[in-house]
Motif scaffolding. Structure first.
Motif, PDB file in Angstrom:
ATOM      1  N   VAL A 120      77.276 -92.289 -40.067  1.00 55.14           N
ATOM      2  CA  VAL A 120      75.836 -92.203 -40.313  1.00 55.14           C
ATOM      3  C   VAL A 120      75.666 -92.287 -41.826  1.00 55.14           C
ATOM      4  O   VAL A 120      76.425 -91.678 -42.583  1.00 55.14           O
ATOM      5  CB  VAL A 120      75.197 -90.922 -39.715  1.00 55.14           C
ATOM      6  N   THR A 121      74.698 -93.083 -42.263  1.00 52.35           N
ATOM      7  CA  THR A 121      74.472 -93.284 -43.688  1.00 52.35           C
ATOM      8  C   THR A 121      73.103 -92.760 -44.090  1.00 52.35           C
ATOM      9  O   THR A 121      72.232 -92.535 -43.240  1.00 52.35           O
ATOM     10  CB  THR A 121      74.543 -94.775 -44.060  1.00 52.35           C
ATOM     11  N   ASP A 122      72.919 -92.619 -45.403  1.00 51.74           N
ATOM     12  CA  ASP A 122      71.608 -92.222 -45.889  1.00 51.74           C
ATOM     13  C   ASP A 122      70.568 -93.273 -45.516  1.00 51.74           C
ATOM     14  O   ASP A 122      69.422 -92.956 -45.208  1.00 51.74           O
ATOM     15  CB  ASP A 122      71.619 -91.931 -47.384  1.00 51.74           C
ATOM     16  N   ARG A 123      70.967 -94.522 -45.461  1.00 54.27           N
ATOM     17  CA  ARG A 123      70.047 -95.588 -45.041  1.00 54.27           C
ATOM     18  C   ARG A 123      69.663 -95.426 -43.573  1.00 54.27           C
ATOM     19  O   ARG A 123      68.497 -95.621 -43.210  1.00 54.27           O
ATOM     20  CB  ARG A 123      70.685 -96.958 -45.262  1.00 54.27           C
ATOM     21  N   ALA A 146      71.834 -84.925 -43.388  1.00 57.51           N
ATOM     22  CA  ALA A 146      71.132 -85.158 -44.650  1.00 57.51           C
ATOM     23  C   ALA A 146      71.437 -84.058 -45.663  1.00 57.51           C
ATOM     24  O   ALA A 146      71.644 -84.334 -46.850  1.00 57.51           O
ATOM     25  CB  ALA A 146      69.635 -85.256 -44.400  1.00 57.51           C
ATOM     26  N   GLN A 147      71.486 -82.823 -45.215  1.00 59.74           N
ATOM     27  CA  GLN A 147      71.798 -81.714 -46.116  1.00 59.74           C
ATOM     28  C   GLN A 147      73.215 -81.834 -46.677  1.00 59.74           C
ATOM     29  O   GLN A 147      73.439 -81.623 -47.864  1.00 59.74           O
ATOM     30  CB  GLN A 147      71.620 -80.372 -45.410  1.00 59.74           C
ATOM     31  N   LEU A 148      74.170 -82.189 -45.820  1.00 62.80           N
ATOM     32  CA  LEU A 148      75.548 -82.380 -46.284  1.00 62.80           C
ATOM     33  C   LEU A 148      75.632 -83.504 -47.314  1.00 62.80           C
ATOM     34  O   LEU A 148      76.316 -83.375 -48.333  1.00 62.80           O
ATOM     35  CB  LEU A 148      76.471 -82.705 -45.116  1.00 62.80           C
ATOM     36  N   ARG A 208      73.275 -84.559 -49.304  1.00 64.94           N
ATOM     37  CA  ARG A 208      72.656 -84.105 -50.550  1.00 64.94           C
ATOM     38  C   ARG A 208      73.593 -83.156 -51.299  1.00 64.94           C
ATOM     39  O   ARG A 208      73.808 -83.305 -52.501  1.00 64.94           O
ATOM     40  CB  ARG A 208      71.333 -83.412 -50.261  1.00 64.94           C
ATOM     41  N   GLU A 209      74.155 -82.181 -50.594  1.00 64.19           N
ATOM     42  CA  GLU A 209      75.040 -81.193 -51.226  1.00 64.19           C
ATOM     43  C   GLU A 209      76.297 -81.834 -51.816  1.00 64.19           C
ATOM     44  O   GLU A 209      76.757 -81.429 -52.877  1.00 64.19           O
ATOM     45  CB  GLU A 209      75.460 -80.133 -50.205  1.00 64.19           C
ATOM     46  N   GLN A 210      76.842 -82.824 -51.116  1.00 63.66           N
ATOM     47  CA  GLN A 210      78.094 -83.453 -51.547  1.00 63.66           C
ATOM     48  C   GLN A 210      77.870 -84.698 -52.409  1.00 63.66           C
ATOM     49  O   GLN A 210      78.834 -85.307 -52.873  1.00 63.66           O
ATOM     50  CB  GLN A 210      78.936 -83.821 -50.324  1.00 63.66           C
ATOM     51  N   ASP A 211      76.598 -85.100 -52.587  1.00 69.31           N
ATOM     52  CA  ASP A 211      76.244 -86.301 -53.351  1.00 69.31           C
ATOM     53  C   ASP A 211      76.981 -87.526 -52.804  1.00 69.31           C
ATOM     54  O   ASP A 211      77.661 -88.251 -53.520  1.00 69.31           O
ATOM     55  CB  ASP A 211      76.535 -86.106 -54.838  1.00 69.31           C
ATOM     56  N   ILE A 212      76.841 -87.709 -51.478  1.00 75.28           N
ATOM     57  CA  ILE A 212      77.463 -88.837 -50.795  1.00 75.28           C
ATOM     58  C   ILE A 212      76.409 -89.544 -49.940  1.00 75.28           C
ATOM     59  O   ILE A 212      75.355 -88.980 -49.663  1.00 75.28           O
ATOM     60  CB  ILE A 212      78.651 -88.402 -49.906  1.00 75.28           C
ATOM     61  N   GLY A 213      76.692 -90.755 -49.524  1.00 77.93           N
ATOM     62  CA  GLY A 213      75.729 -91.521 -48.755  1.00 77.93           C
ATOM     63  C   GLY A 213      76.186 -91.892 -47.358  1.00 77.93           C
ATOM     64  O   GLY A 213      75.502 -92.639 -46.659  1.00 77.93           O
ATOM     65  N   MET A 214      77.355 -91.389 -46.932  1.00 74.00           N
ATOM     66  CA  MET A 214      77.888 -91.740 -45.623  1.00 74.00           C
ATOM     67  C   MET A 214      78.732 -90.587 -45.103  1.00 74.00           C
ATOM     68  O   MET A 214      79.421 -89.925 -45.872  1.00 74.00           O
ATOM     69  CB  MET A 214      78.764 -92.996 -45.733  1.00 74.00           C
ATOM     70  N   LEU A 215      78.643 -90.366 -43.806  1.00 75.42           N
ATOM     71  CA  LEU A 215      79.471 -89.354 -43.149  1.00 75.42           C
ATOM     72  C   LEU A 215      80.101 -89.942 -41.892  1.00 75.42           C
ATOM     73  O   LEU A 215      79.415 -90.603 -41.109  1.00 75.42           O
ATOM     74  CB  LEU A 215      78.616 -88.152 -42.723  1.00 75.42           C
ATOM     75  N   PRO A 216      81.385 -89.683 -41.679  1.00 75.92           N
ATOM     76  CA  PRO A 216      81.981 -90.043 -40.398  1.00 75.92           C
ATOM     77  C   PRO A 216      81.389 -89.159 -39.297  1.00 75.92           C
ATOM     78  O   PRO A 216      81.069 -87.990 -39.531  1.00 75.92           O
ATOM     79  CB  PRO A 216      83.471 -89.723 -40.575  1.00 75.92           C
ATOM     80  N   VAL A 217      81.234 -89.716 -38.115  1.00 73.01           N
ATOM     81  CA  VAL A 217      80.763 -88.964 -36.952  1.00 73.01           C
ATOM     82  C   VAL A 217      81.943 -88.838 -35.997  1.00 73.01           C
ATOM     83  O   VAL A 217      82.588 -89.840 -35.663  1.00 73.01           O
ATOM     84  CB  VAL A 217      79.588 -89.686 -36.258  1.00 73.01           C
ATOM     85  N   VAL A 218      82.223 -87.590 -35.575  1.00 71.59           N
ATOM     86  CA  VAL A 218      83.370 -87.352 -34.702  1.00 71.59           C
ATOM     87  C   VAL A 218      82.914 -86.857 -33.332  1.00 71.59           C
ATOM     88  O   VAL A 218      81.852 -86.253 -33.189  1.00 71.59           O
ATOM     89  CB  VAL A 218      84.364 -86.342 -35.322  1.00 71.59           C
ATOM     90  N   ASP A 219      83.749 -87.130 -32.339  1.00 73.08           N
ATOM     91  CA  ASP A 219      83.463 -86.673 -30.980  1.00 73.08           C
ATOM     92  C   ASP A 219      84.053 -85.284 -30.758  1.00 73.08           C
ATOM     93  O   ASP A 219      84.539 -84.642 -31.698  1.00 73.08           O
ATOM     94  CB  ASP A 219      83.969 -87.678 -29.939  1.00 73.08           C
ATOM     95  N   GLU A 220      84.059 -84.848 -29.519  1.00 71.76           N
ATOM     96  CA  GLU A 220      84.549 -83.503 -29.193  1.00 71.76           C
ATOM     97  C   GLU A 220      86.049 -83.340 -29.435  1.00 71.76           C
ATOM     98  O   GLU A 220      86.565 -82.230 -29.457  1.00 71.76           O
ATOM     99  CB  GLU A 220      84.194 -83.120 -27.751  1.00 71.76           C
TER     100      GLU A 220
END
Length: 67
Positions: free
Chosen positions: A48-51, A24-26, A28-40
């Motif tokens: 993961v989305t803001d929704r 959520a912090q990322l 907000r800081e980047q003004d985006i609504g979606m982040l890719p999730v990566v494994d190890e």
């Protein structure tokens, strides 16, 4: 217009072990609504989305009260 003209270049990502708060912090800081999730191995395994955060992870994810 094609997708490449509208897309965001460069991106932030979160790991499966990062907290929802971090995501959520990322966003907000980047003004985006979606982040890719990566494994190890830094391979994208989902998003993961803001929704997602609002409707599933928020401790108060309840329907709004009538006005």
């Amino acid at each position: 217009m094609v997708v490449v003209e509208a897309m965001t270049r460069g991106y932030q990502q979160v790991k499966t072990t990062d907290s929802i708060r971090t995501a959520a912090q990322l966003m907000r800081e980047q003004d985006i609504g979606m982040l890719p999730v990566v494994d190890e191995h830094d391979e994208i395994i989902g998003t993961v989305t803001d929704r997602d955060i609002t409707t599933r992870a928020s401790p108060r994810a309840a329907p709004p009260a009538p006005a």
